[in-house]
Design an enzyme around this catalytic site. Structure first.
Site, PDB file in Angstrom:
ATOM      1  CG  HIS A  71      -0.319   0.325   2.513  1.00 16.41           C
ATOM      2  ND1 HIS A  71       0.447  -0.586   3.202  1.00 16.41           N
ATOM      3  CD2 HIS A  71      -0.325   1.448   3.264  1.00 16.41           C
ATOM      4  CE1 HIS A  71       0.885  -0.037   4.318  1.00 16.41           C
ATOM      5  NE2 HIS A  71       0.429   1.196   4.393  1.00 16.41           N
ATOM      6  CE  LYS A  76      13.896   0.450   6.733  1.00 21.50           C
ATOM      7  NZ  LYS A  76      14.651  -0.754   7.098  1.00 21.50           N
ATOM      8  CE  LYS A 100       6.630  -3.970  15.285  1.00 21.53           C
ATOM      9  NZ  LYS A 100       7.997  -4.505  15.357  1.00 21.53           N
ATOM     10  CE  LYS A 112      11.516  -8.632  11.245  1.00 22.19           C
ATOM     11  NZ  LYS A 112      11.501  -7.330  11.915  1.00 22.19           N
ATOM     12  CB  THR A 200      13.949  -0.963  19.268  1.00 28.82           C
ATOM     13  OG1 THR A 200      14.193  -0.991  17.856  1.00 28.82           O
ATOM     14  CG2 THR A 200      12.670  -1.731  19.563  1.00 28.82           C
ATOM     15  CG  ASN A 239      20.104  -3.060  20.295  1.00 27.39           C
ATOM     16  OD1 ASN A 239      20.997  -2.364  20.755  1.00 27.39           O
ATOM     17  ND2 ASN A 239      19.217  -2.580  19.433  1.00 27.39           N
TER      18      ASN A 239
END
Length: 476
Positions: A71, A76, A100, A112, A200, A239
């Site tokens: 869309h 990503k 997200k 992914k 993150t 991380n």
């Protein structure tokens, strides 16, 4: 049947968990079923097997790249290296990326990738071979490029792997002026952005901090406003968990327990995260940290008394068999899918506030977006405004000192005069994104009388995706 075996018997398909949450949100929307099915479906699944010479043997490597939604382009999402990688997992993580990105207004479709190897036992030389071959396979099928699909680090990967991907793409795409933007999470020396590594974990901190500022929500769980003095448990010291723990500690929260694969450590007075990391590097384990109690079963650490629980490791760690024993008043999903749908229902009835993964761990993709923009613009953040800001601040201070007839101390003057660095701008942009995202979800929850933040987040995300499709003119 033991509890461990019960958990295995009740194991969810990760993808079905996301679909259940999606379907809950769909009940609050008057959208045609066919369009909802289009949003749920993965647009493209690329499963590949390729040979790589490892020592004297040739091994066939299994790998994936999934593009969940087109869309918006590019797609990503990170690439994970794990022996547990499978198609269901990669499809689910790609779907989560779509939702997200929509929530935090990052103009990407979700994707992914994954390679089925154990990076702990494969040598760096062979990981490089596999990474470069994987990249070339993506290039062959047009599954990578600045305007097509932009990978990033994930579990088992980092700056090193991203630099190999960039170098391979560049060598096979001569003359591509925007080649730097083919992948994010690169070293700063290769076009990476400062602040990406902790993004993150910092996003998790910003999201929970914003929730804790809300008097209404804090009253509902019997807590005072603010983070200071709140007891926090964090599962996972990778991380994300490490940086989240560091920022919570700096904000005055008390880290009472930290959990890893081998077990957990507990101290009701609080743990110093930096010292725990030094202990981990020295001994190879967080266990036996001075002045702390060892907990052999890491899952038991989730059930300890605390105000805020941050699962930052694996999916489905809070399930129907342990949800009733969870004592936390707030759960912040730093990991992807740490709470199963059944546990979600149990915790909701208990009044636990759950801040969902599709919002809370979007800090990484937000800062990846900043890196992508930096690569496309070919200019470092702060380069054009830093000196201007410093000059303006100098003039302002001179006016203040003249008017007040008083000199400002040198250290304070230095702090005021300094123009914004790249990391300042990146963190400012991330903070603004996470604050705005939280309030959009909260406002929608209240206006539509939605049962929880997770469902409200999905509703917000679906609405934004629908809006994108309508603007493209794909659906009437």
């Amino acid at each position: 049947m033991s509890k461990k075996n019960q958990s295995k018997a009740d194991a969810y398909s990760f993808f079905s968990c996301i679909e259940k949450n999606f379907d809950k949100a769909a009940r609050h929307l008057s959208i045609k079923k066919g369009l909802l099915e289009q949003i749920k479906s993965c647009n493209a699944v690329y499963r590949m097997h390729f040979p790589v010479k490892i020592g004297k043997e040739i091994q066939v490597i299994e790998a994936y790249r999934v593009q969940h939604s087109h869309h918006k382009l590019p797609c990503k999402g990170g690439i994970r290296y794990s022996i547990k990688v499978n198609q269901d997992e990669v499809m689910t993580l790609a779907a989560l990326m779509t939702y997200k990105c929509a929530i935090v207004d990052v103009p990407f479709g979700g994707a992914k990738g994954g390679i089925k190897i154990d990076p702990q036992i494969v040598s760096a030389e062979n990981i490089e071979k596999i990474t470069r071959r994987y990249t070339s396979e993506l290039i062959k099928k047009n599954f990578i490029g600045p305007g097509i699909d932009v990978p990033a680090p994930d579990y088992g990967t980092g700056e090193r792997e991203m630099s190999w991907i960039f170098d391979t793409f560049l060598s096979l795409s001569p003359g591509e002026v925007d080649a730097l933007a083919c992948v994010t999470g690169k070293p700063v020396s290769q076009g990476g952005v400062r602040g990406r590594k902790e993004a993150t974990g910092l996003g998790v901190f910003y999201g929970i901090r914003e929730l804790c500022k809300m008097k209404e929500e804090m009253l509902s769980v019997g807590l005072d406003v603010g983070l200071n003095g709140k007891k926090v448990i964090i599962q996972g010291l990778g991380n994300v968990g490490y940086h989240a723990a560091t920022f919570f500690h700096e904000a005055g929260a008390i880290i009472v327990a930290l959990a890893e694969r081998e077990g957990a450590i507990y101290n009701k007075k609080g743990l110093n995260v930096s010292n725990v990391i030094l202990h981990l590097k020295k001994t190879g384990s967080i266990l036996n940290f001075p002045e702390s109690k060892n907990i052999e079963d890491t899952e038991k650490a989730l059930e300890l008394e605390c105000d805020i629980l941050i699962p930052a490791a694996l999916e489905n760690v809070i399930h129907k068999h342990n949800a009733n024993r969870i004592k936390a008043k707030i759960i912040g999903e730093a990991a992807n899918g740490p709470v199963t749908p059944e546990a979600d229902d149990i915790l909701g009835k208990k009044g636990v506030l759950i801040v969902p993964d599709i919002y809370l761990n979007a800090g990484g993709v937000t800062v990846s977006y900043f890196e992508w923009l930096k690569n496309l613009s070919h200019v470092r953040y702060g380069r054009m405004e830093k000196r201007f800001s410093e000059n303006m601040n100098t003039e302002l201070l001179q006016v203040i000192e003249t008017s007040c007839r008083k000199k400002i101390p040198i250290e304070e003057k230095k702090m005021i005069l300094r123009g914004p660095r790249e990391i300042d701008l990146v963190r400012s942009g991330l903070e603004d994104t996470m604050i705005n995202g939280f309030h959009k979800i909260r406002d929608l929850k209240k206006s539509l009388k939605i049962e929880n933040l997770r469902t409200a987040a999905f509703v917000l995300s679906i609405n934004k995706i629908i809006d994108s499709y309508e603007k493209l003119g794909i659906f009437p």
